[in-house]
Write an enzyme that holds these catalytic residues in place. Structure first.
Site, mmCIF file in Angstrom:
data_model
loop_
_atom_site.group_PDB
_atom_site.id
_atom_site.type_symbol
_atom_site.label_atom_id
_atom_site.label_comp_id
_atom_site.label_asym_id
_atom_site.label_seq_id
_atom_site.Cartn_x
_atom_site.Cartn_y
_atom_site.Cartn_z
ATOM 1 N N ARG A 131 -9.679 0.469 8.989
ATOM 2 C CA ARG A 131 -9.302 -0.923 9.235
ATOM 3 C C ARG A 131 -10.345 -1.652 10.066
ATOM 4 O O ARG A 131 -10.156 -2.841 10.344
ATOM 5 C CB ARG A 131 -7.973 -0.970 10.001
ATOM 6 C CG ARG A 131 -6.757 -1.129 9.103
ATOM 7 C CD ARG A 131 -5.506 -0.928 9.957
ATOM 8 N NE ARG A 131 -4.451 -1.799 9.575
ATOM 9 C CZ ARG A 131 -3.276 -1.371 9.088
ATOM 10 N NH1 ARG A 131 -3.034 -0.097 8.905
ATOM 11 N NH2 ARG A 131 -2.342 -2.229 8.800
ATOM 12 N N LYS A 158 0.830 -1.218 0.000
ATOM 13 C CA LYS A 158 0.000 0.000 0.000
ATOM 14 C C LYS A 158 0.863 1.265 0.000
ATOM 15 O O LYS A 158 0.623 2.185 -0.775
ATOM 16 C CB LYS A 158 -0.924 0.038 1.234
ATOM 17 C CG LYS A 158 -1.857 -1.152 1.344
ATOM 18 C CD LYS A 158 -2.762 -1.057 2.565
ATOM 19 C CE LYS A 158 -2.063 -1.142 3.906
ATOM 20 N NZ LYS A 158 -1.485 -2.443 4.256
ATOM 21 N N ARG A 209 11.602 -2.123 11.928
ATOM 22 C CA ARG A 209 10.279 -2.112 12.573
ATOM 23 C C ARG A 209 10.072 -3.351 13.438
ATOM 24 O O ARG A 209 10.191 -4.468 12.956
ATOM 25 C CB ARG A 209 9.179 -2.027 11.507
ATOM 26 C CG ARG A 209 8.809 -0.612 11.147
ATOM 27 C CD ARG A 209 7.775 -0.571 10.059
ATOM 28 N NE ARG A 209 6.518 -1.206 10.410
ATOM 29 C CZ ARG A 209 5.427 -1.122 9.670
ATOM 30 N NH1 ARG A 209 5.443 -0.440 8.535
ATOM 31 N NH2 ARG A 209 4.316 -1.724 10.045
ATOM 32 N N ARG A 227 -0.928 -9.752 12.934
ATOM 33 C CA ARG A 227 -1.450 -8.658 12.092
ATOM 34 C C ARG A 227 -2.373 -9.215 11.006
ATOM 35 O O ARG A 227 -3.377 -8.600 10.665
ATOM 36 C CB ARG A 227 -0.299 -7.851 11.498
ATOM 37 C CG ARG A 227 0.262 -6.870 12.531
ATOM 38 C CD ARG A 227 1.730 -6.619 12.320
ATOM 39 N NE ARG A 227 2.011 -5.824 11.156
ATOM 40 C CZ ARG A 227 3.198 -5.822 10.541
ATOM 41 N NH1 ARG A 227 4.181 -6.588 10.955
ATOM 42 N NH2 ARG A 227 3.387 -5.051 9.494
ATOM 43 N N ARG A 277 11.538 -6.647 4.957
ATOM 44 C CA ARG A 277 11.417 -5.221 5.270
ATOM 45 C C ARG A 277 11.939 -4.955 6.684
ATOM 46 O O ARG A 277 12.599 -3.949 6.927
ATOM 47 C CB ARG A 277 9.946 -4.784 5.152
ATOM 48 C CG ARG A 277 9.733 -3.320 5.486
ATOM 49 C CD ARG A 277 8.332 -2.854 5.171
ATOM 50 N NE ARG A 277 7.368 -3.249 6.191
ATOM 51 C CZ ARG A 277 6.052 -3.018 6.108
ATOM 52 N NH1 ARG A 277 5.549 -2.415 5.045
ATOM 53 N NH2 ARG A 277 5.241 -3.386 7.065
#
Ligand code: ADP
Length: 191
Positions: free
Chosen positions: A89, A14, A134, A146, A128
């Site tokens: 969400r 996204k 992160r 998630r 990532r």
């Protein structure tokens, strides 16, 4: 005015695609995840609250998220349109967004989901995480949580937007340019 909601599980791309879409259509990009991370790095009260959820891979409570989103839209009232990335969400957020936009004589033009399967996404997130650092990308269990949050709370929004005739999806597997092309072809066809 064009207002686009970008849907997709964590890692679907996204944020990457929003970067292209915002310049092509001259939209203002609002990523609730980025806004929370900005608060975390500035150590604000909202940041501290959000971090306790984000680090576990849980969604941040609706009301604080909705208030933060409204504030971001209001601060950029000059925008020609918005890309909402990572919001809404939950059903409560989707209802709040519709109400809020209609109070401003605005509305969602389209919602577009980037589709990809969990194993591909989990691999992208782990990669990532090595670069971004992160916390929520570093651990397989948090990543799976998630996805669970997405399946339980976000996936039902498909019906919500389908009922409004505003739901579209695009194959999110392939090269970045290829996916941008799929998205822009779809969006151009809707304008
Ligand atoms: P990703 O899509 O890869 O999970 P984001 O940056 O969009 O990355 O979101 C990171 C985290 O921020 C989420 O796991 C959640 O904790 C929080 N978050 C972002 N947007 C929302 C939202 N609309 N509602 C609740 N929590 C959110």
């Amino acid at each position: 005015m064009i207002n686009i909601v970008l849907f997709g599980k964590p890692g679907a791309g996204k944020g990457t695609q929003a970067e292209f879409l915002k310049s092509k259509y001259q939209l203002f990009h609002i990523s609730t995840g980025d806004l929370f991370r900005h608060h975390i790095s500035n150590k604000t009260d909202l940041g501290m609250l959000a971090q306790s959820y984000m680090d576990k891979g849980d969604l941040v409570p609706d009301q604080v998220t909705i208030d933060m989103l409204k504030d971001a839209v209001e601060t950029h009232s000059e925008a020609k349109g918005f890309i909402f990335d990572g919001f809404p969400r939950t059903s409560k957020q989707a209802d709040a967004l519709d109400t809020f936009l209609s109070e401003k004589s605005m509305q969602i033009s389209a919602t577009v989901a980037l589709e990809a399967d969990d194993d591909v996404l989990a691999e992208r997130l782990v990669n990532r995480g090595k670069i971004s650092g992160r916390v929520d990308d570093q651990d397989e269990e948090k990543i799976r949580n998630r996805f669970e949050e997405y399946n339980n709370k976000t996936a039902p929004l498909r019906d919500f937007y389908e009922a409004q005739g505003k739901f579209h999806s695009v194959d999110g597997i392939g090269g970045i340019d290829e996916i941008t092309h799929r998205l822009t072809t779809l969006i151009d066809g809707l304008l």
